[in-house]
Design a protein around this motif. Structure first.
Motif, PDB file in Angstrom:
ATOM      1  N   ARG A 220       0.962  -1.235  -0.071  1.00 55.54           N
ATOM      2  CA  ARG A 220       0.222   0.068  -0.030  1.00 55.54           C
ATOM      3  C   ARG A 220       0.885   1.239   0.142  1.00 55.54           C
ATOM      4  O   ARG A 220       0.287   2.515   0.158  1.00 55.54           O
TER       5      ARG A 220
ATOM      6  N   LEU B  39       2.644   2.467   2.543  1.00 55.99           N
ATOM      7  CA  LEU B  39       2.293   3.060   3.643  1.00 55.99           C
ATOM      8  C   LEU B  39       3.361   2.826   4.917  1.00 55.99           C
ATOM      9  O   LEU B  39       3.798   1.826   4.931  1.00 55.99           O
TER      10      LEU B  39
ATOM     11  N   HIS C  63       2.213   7.994   2.603  1.00 49.61           N
ATOM     12  CA  HIS C  63       1.609   7.242   2.010  1.00 49.61           C
ATOM     13  C   HIS C  63       2.079   7.569   0.366  1.00 49.61           C
ATOM     14  O   HIS C  63       1.940   8.612   0.013  1.00 49.61           O
TER      15      HIS C  63
ATOM     16  N   ASP D 214       1.537   7.292  -3.444  1.00 50.64           N
ATOM     17  CA  ASP D 214       0.554   6.645  -4.131  1.00 50.64           C
ATOM     18  C   ASP D 214       0.865   6.474  -5.775  1.00 50.64           C
ATOM     19  O   ASP D 214      -0.066   6.147  -6.716  1.00 50.64           O
TER      20      ASP D 214
END
Length: 241
Positions: free
Chosen positions: A30, A32, A105, A107
């Protein structure tokens, strides 16, 4: 263009503390990354930091499309704040517990960063180290207000007093930053056991001589210990290539 993301993390108790109240976690799938520095009596700081990391990792949505990266981080951090605040009021052993947090995060094209407290995020790009977060501390607040008449003693005292932390109050407002990522970028998340023990130039020198995220983490924690090891030292290094 194919982008590979690599990451490593390391936490060290330091030379002066008996327990490690820092926590970290990350999920490469992810993109993250989370790091926390807990405060509180007995084991409460450790509980707060671990709980915050676990809450953000569990609450941040899978399959986030990037358009809500900042708001998703904010919601996950605010959920952690509610959980820790309620636990601190429900369980006497946890009274007063709180934690800093810095979460990031990726993306696919941008890095979103949200933080509360004085754990920090940095960007290594083009041979320079750029600090991406501003501490939630009394000292930072005074400096933002233009105060330049503070004594070294006042600065040291105010630097250790947080203006907000996860679990310290019913509401918290994370600060969110976003920037476009370039190939070769390296992001550092660190607790104050590293970023206040080492100067910006010292960290830059160590990062420039590191060949991998793992080596960077080892060099930073070792240098923090060599500088006295007054606090727990924890970092996450994220490399984009």
């Amino acid at each position: 263009m194919d982008i590979r993301i690599r990451a490593a993390a390391l936490s060290d108790v330091g030379r002066q503390r008996r327990t490690n109240e820092d926590s970290f976690g990350f999920d490469l799938d992810r993109g993250l990354f989370v790091i926390c520095d807990g405060v509180g009596g007995r084991a409460a700081g450790e509980v707060a930091s671990r709980s915050a990391v676990d809450c953000v990792l569990s609450r941040f949505p899978y399959g986030a499309d990037g358009t809500g990266g900042g708001s998703d981080l904010q919601r996950a951090i605010q959920a952690a704040n509610r959980s820790i605040f309620q636990a601190a009021h429900r369980e006497p052993l946890y009274a007063g517990m709180a934690t800093t947090i810095v979460a990031a995060h990726f993306d696919g094209s941008r890095m979103w960063i949200a933080h509360v407290g004085d754990s920090r995020a940095y960007l290594l790009r083009g041979g320079s180290l750029h600090r991406l977060t501003d501490d939630d501390s009394q000292l930072s607040q005074m400096l933002r207000e233009g105060r330049r008449d503070l004594s070294p003693w006042d600065m040291a005292r105010m630097d250790s007093v947080l203006t907000q932390a996860i679990g310290a109050s019913e509401m918290v407002v994370p600060t969110v930053t976003v920037l476009n990522v370039e190939l070769g970028d390296c992001f550092l998340l660190a607790t104050d056991g590293i970023c206040k023990a080492l100067s910006n130039s010292e960290m830059l020198s160590l990062l420039l001589t590191s060949n991998s995220p793992e080596q960077a983490c080892h060099q930073l924690t070792s240098a923090a210990n060599a500088a006295g090891g007054l606090d727990n030292a924890t970092c996450i290094m994220v490399q984009i290539d």
